[in-house]
Design an enzyme around this catalytic site. Structure first.
Site, PDB file in Angstrom:
ATOM      1  N   ALA A 294     -48.879  24.651  67.815  1.00  0.00           N
ATOM      2  CA  ALA A 294     -50.002  23.922  67.211  1.00  0.00           C
ATOM      3  C   ALA A 294     -49.567  23.337  65.869  1.00  0.00           C
ATOM      4  O   ALA A 294     -50.251  23.480  64.864  1.00  0.00           O
ATOM      5  CB  ALA A 294     -51.210  24.838  67.041  1.00  0.00           C
ATOM      6  N   GLY A 295     -48.399  22.697  65.868  1.00  0.00           N
ATOM      7  CA  GLY A 295     -47.944  22.010  64.655  1.00  0.00           C
ATOM      8  C   GLY A 295     -48.371  20.555  64.707  1.00  0.00           C
ATOM      9  O   GLY A 295     -49.300  20.194  65.449  1.00  0.00           O
TER      10      GLY A 295
ATOM     11  N   HIS B 133     -67.240   0.271  45.664  1.00  0.00           N
ATOM     12  CA  HIS B 133     -68.370   0.826  46.389  1.00  0.00           C
ATOM     13  C   HIS B 133     -68.850  -0.191  47.415  1.00  0.00           C
ATOM     14  O   HIS B 133     -68.977  -1.373  47.077  1.00  0.00           O
ATOM     15  CB  HIS B 133     -69.528   1.125  45.420  1.00  0.00           C
ATOM     16  CG  HIS B 133     -70.759   1.598  46.132  1.00  0.00           C
ATOM     17  ND1 HIS B 133     -70.870   2.863  46.662  1.00  0.00           N
ATOM     18  CD2 HIS B 133     -71.921   0.952  46.427  1.00  0.00           C
ATOM     19  CE1 HIS B 133     -72.052   2.991  47.233  1.00  0.00           C
ATOM     20  NE2 HIS B 133     -72.710   1.840  47.110  1.00  0.00           N
TER      21      HIS B 133
ATOM     22  N   ASP C 252     -33.746  14.728  57.436  1.00  0.00           N
ATOM     23  CA  ASP C 252     -34.028  15.960  58.199  1.00  0.00           C
ATOM     24  C   ASP C 252     -32.835  16.910  58.231  1.00  0.00           C
ATOM     25  O   ASP C 252     -33.017  18.129  58.270  1.00  0.00           O
ATOM     26  CB  ASP C 252     -34.372  15.615  59.659  1.00  0.00           C
ATOM     27  CG  ASP C 252     -35.814  15.171  59.835  1.00  0.00           C
ATOM     28  OD1 ASP C 252     -36.495  14.930  58.818  1.00  0.00           O
ATOM     29  OD2 ASP C 252     -36.257  15.040  60.998  1.00  0.00           O
TER      30      ASP C 252
HETATM   31  P1  NAD Z   1     -44.021  22.034  63.332  1.00  0.00           P
HETATM   32  O1  NAD Z   1     -43.068  22.880  62.582  1.00  0.00           O
HETATM   33  O2  NAD Z   1     -44.971  21.157  62.642  1.00  0.00           O
HETATM   34  O3  NAD Z   1     -44.892  22.956  64.291  1.00  0.00           O
HETATM   35  C1  NAD Z   1     -44.331  23.815  65.262  1.00  0.00           C
HETATM   36  C2  NAD Z   1     -45.361  24.862  65.618  1.00  0.00           C
HETATM   37  O4  NAD Z   1     -44.876  25.603  66.719  1.00  0.00           O
HETATM   38  C3  NAD Z   1     -45.610  25.848  64.487  1.00  0.00           C
HETATM   39  O5  NAD Z   1     -46.986  26.009  64.297  1.00  0.00           O
HETATM   40  C4  NAD Z   1     -44.953  27.116  64.994  1.00  0.00           C
HETATM   41  O6  NAD Z   1     -45.584  28.289  64.521  1.00  0.00           O
HETATM   42  C5  NAD Z   1     -45.119  26.967  66.492  1.00  0.00           C
HETATM   43  N1  NAD Z   1     -44.177  27.721  67.295  1.00  0.00           N
HETATM   44  C6  NAD Z   1     -42.881  27.977  67.017  1.00  0.00           C
HETATM   45  N2  NAD Z   1     -42.333  28.708  68.025  1.00  0.00           N
HETATM   46  C7  NAD Z   1     -43.316  28.920  68.931  1.00  0.00           C
HETATM   47  C8  NAD Z   1     -43.377  29.579  70.181  1.00  0.00           C
HETATM   48  N3  NAD Z   1     -42.315  30.198  70.691  1.00  0.00           N
HETATM   49  N4  NAD Z   1     -44.554  29.599  70.840  1.00  0.00           N
HETATM   50  C9  NAD Z   1     -45.631  28.977  70.330  1.00  0.00           C
HETATM   51  N5  NAD Z   1     -45.637  28.331  69.157  1.00  0.00           N
HETATM   52  C10 NAD Z   1     -44.490  28.287  68.479  1.00  0.00           C
HETATM   53  O7  NAD Z   1     -43.092  21.220  64.365  1.00  0.00           O
HETATM   54  P2  NAD Z   1     -43.458  20.039  65.359  1.00  0.00           P
HETATM   55  O8  NAD Z   1     -44.920  19.901  65.497  1.00  0.00           O
HETATM   56  O9  NAD Z   1     -42.627  20.292  66.565  1.00  0.00           O
HETATM   57  O10 NAD Z   1     -42.889  18.798  64.589  1.00  0.00           O
HETATM   58  C11 NAD Z   1     -41.505  18.709  64.305  1.00  0.00           C
HETATM   59  C12 NAD Z   1     -41.266  18.127  62.951  1.00  0.00           C
HETATM   60  O11 NAD Z   1     -41.600  16.776  62.947  1.00  0.00           O
HETATM   61  C13 NAD Z   1     -42.069  18.818  61.871  1.00  0.00           C
HETATM   62  O12 NAD Z   1     -41.249  19.152  60.817  1.00  0.00           O
HETATM   63  C14 NAD Z   1     -43.089  17.787  61.468  1.00  0.00           C
HETATM   64  O13 NAD Z   1     -43.359  17.827  60.091  1.00  0.00           O
HETATM   65  C15 NAD Z   1     -42.447  16.475  61.882  1.00  0.00           C
HETATM   66  N6  NAD Z   1     -43.509  15.579  62.303  1.00  0.00           N
HETATM   67  C16 NAD Z   1     -44.336  15.050  61.362  1.00  0.00           C
HETATM   68  C17 NAD Z   1     -45.382  14.248  61.751  1.00  0.00           C
HETATM   69  C18 NAD Z   1     -46.302  13.695  60.706  1.00  0.00           C
HETATM   70  O14 NAD Z   1     -45.920  13.683  59.554  1.00  0.00           O
HETATM   71  N7  NAD Z   1     -47.496  13.271  61.058  1.00  0.00           N
HETATM   72  C19 NAD Z   1     -45.615  13.991  63.089  1.00  0.00           C
HETATM   73  C20 NAD Z   1     -44.772  14.569  64.013  1.00  0.00           C
HETATM   74  C21 NAD Z   1     -43.720  15.358  63.610  1.00  0.00           C
END
Ligand code: NAD
Length: 467
Positions: free
Chosen positions: A185-186, A446, A314
């Site tokens: 849920a990232g 506004h 990155d």
């Molecule tokens: P993230 O680090 O944002 O989220 C990954 C999530 O997966 C975390 O909440 C973590 O706890 C969870 N996780 C890890 N291992 C797990 C498991 N075995 N089972 C279940 N959950 C697990 O990474 P992301 O969403 O894959 O994104 C990758 C990168 O790309 C990030 O660093 C993000 O900042 C970047 N990104 C940024 C944007 C934006 O700025 N809008 C958009 C997409 C990606």
């Protein structure tokens, strides 16, 4: 053999920006990149090809699709809607084509030599590095490594490119999967989960951590979880994913929450973070130092342990955000030209492009309080903002956190439609070391949503008018 002042390996946001700035500053510059799209070299890295840009194109298309049928309050009824996923995908591809070819155009304009192929360091040759770009060899006085990152695989759920996919695969499903599971849920999980939910998938999000969006301010994370759950995302926290196996046309996913669980789904997106991309660079043979998580080690000037080899984006860790990478590209190029390039890591905006969007800059209230920092907090709900009410998108709030003694702005946290645009103002104020009073006493047009920032800032000093 061609000789350059600078060779940049990687043409994503870090690399292409560094290359352009180096060339603008008079250095003879090459940018080596091995990304291929439709069988042709394609600049822009993950962000332009399979990340930020195509995902935002789909987020916007899916938002429009969902909106039809939700316009009754505006007095608009639409009878029937249908989805042409092929056309939606073609539009997304056209946006990517346009932007990736735009980088090639910029390279021509600023005279950056674009060298397609895998970049690899070969060794020192006097003052120069010898390196390869695919089958070609070249020399460069300085090297910038900007090789980015790749999706982190989950051993229990190996990618198969079709039913178990990474963020790239999730941008090109051929049809809307009726039941979709997102692991993680990232940022990626929430954004792509939102896209497919809006297009009709029933989406389950399985997250390992017990806390939702732990990097965000608690109030913001709480509101986001409430809104996403209302929208129908089934977000389960504290989950350990164990395996997935075919079950007829579906996949059977086993996971452990409080007890052992199973669910059946049609597609799985694994979005559990990204890892630095350093393989194939030749770094192993040359003794390029990596940290324990595989990121290239650099000092405050982006220097690696190898002479005249620098790294940005990155691949050096920190927030994996395109805009952070771009700023590092500019700062490094300016340093190489003898200027004082720098990145202010305290003013990096974060955005999650859901609806409502989440955006923040600086530190959260909890982070500050946990460190014993005395703070004052001001809030303003979007439901009291005229423009937000008028548009019908009035959920969320703005929260401003300032130093209790000096009033210096320490963090701004927004849940709102268009939070990604609203946050820019807060970033500017923080960049200038401004106070909540500076933000609150600035005239805002506004009616605009941005007035919620002004009001939240005024609320820090108990000077609010509209609440
Ligand atoms: P993230 O680090 O944002 O989220 C990954 C999530 O997966 C975390 O909440 C973590 O706890 C969870 N996780 C890890 N291992 C797990 C498991 N075995 N089972 C279940 N959950 C697990 O990474 P992301 O969403 O894959 O994104 C990758 C990168 O790309 C990030 O660093 C993000 O900042 C970047 N990104 C940024 C944007 C934006 O700025 N809008 C958009 C997409 C990606």
């Amino acid at each position: 053999m061609e000789r350059y002042d600078v060779a940049v390996i990687g043409g994503g946001p870090a690399g292409y920006v560094a290359a352009i700035r180096c060339a603008q500053l008079g250095m003879r510059t090459a940018c080596i990149d091995d990304w291929r799209r439709k069988d042709r070299p394609s600049l822009g890295g993950t962000c332009l090809n399979v990340g930020c840009i195509p995902s935002k194109a789909l987020l916007d298309s899916s938002e429009k699709f969902e909106l039809i049928g939700e316009l009754k309050d505006h007095g608009i009824t639409v009878s029937g809607k249908s989805l042409d996923l092929g056309a939606m995908m073609a539009r997304k591809e056209a946006v990517v084509d346009r932007l990736t070819s735009g980088i090639a155009l910029l390279f021509r304009k600023y005279k950056v030599d674009s060298l397609p192929g895998l970049g690899r360091l070969i060794g020192r040759d006097g003052e120069f590095w010898k390196l390869a770009a695919g089958a070609e060899e070249l020399q460069a006085r300085r090297i910038i490594l900007a090789t980015g990152s790749v999706p982190r695989p989950l051993p229990s759920l190996p990618f198969d490119g079709e039913r178990v996919v990474d963020s790239e695969g999730a941008l090109s499903f051929a049809s809307v999967p009726p039941r979709l599971t997102v692991v993680g849920a990232g940022v990626v999980g929430l954004e792509l989960g939102s896209v497919w939910r809006r297009l009709g998938s029933q989406v389950t999000v399985l997250e390992a951590m017990g806390e939702f969006l732990p990097a965000a301010d608690r109030d913001l994370a709480k509101e986001a979880l409430r809104r996403f759950s209302e929208q129908g995302l089934d977000i389960q926290l504290g989950v350990e994913v164990q395996s997935a196996e075919p079950a007829g046309d579906s996949l059977r996913l086993r996971y452990r929450a409080v007890s052992d669980q199973e669910l059946e789904c049609d597609r799985i997106i694994v979005a559990v973070g990204r890892v630095p991309r350093t393989s194939g660079l030749g770094g192993d043979q040359l003794g390029l130092e990596l940290d324990s998580r595989g990121f290239i080690k650099v000092d405050a000037q982006f220097r690696t342990n190898l002479p005249e080899v620098f790294a940005i984006g990155d691949v050096i860790g920190g927030p994996m955000l395109a805009h952070k990478a771009q700023e590092e590209g500019v700062a490094l190029a300016e340093r190489l030209a003898g200027q004082a390039g720098a990145v202010n890591y305290r003013a990096v905006p974060w955005v999650v492009y859901t609806e409502p969007e989440l955006a923040w800059v600086g530190q959260s209230e909890q982070e500050l309080r946990d460190r014993g920092h005395a703070v004052k907090v001001g809030r303003f709900p979007m439901s009291a903002n005229g423009r937000a009410l008028g548009s019908g998108e009035a959920s969320g709030f703005v929260k401003v956190v300032a130093d209790a003694a000096t009033d210096r702005l320490l963090g701004v946290h927004i849940v709102s439609h268009d939070a990604s645009e609203l946050i820019a103002e807060a970033v500017s104020v923080m960049e200038f070391g401004g106070s909540s009073e500076d933000l609150g006493r600035t005239i805002h047009a506004h009616p605009t949503r941005s007035e919620a920032l002004k009001e939240a800032a005024l609320a820090v000093l108990k000077l609010g008018i509209h609440l």
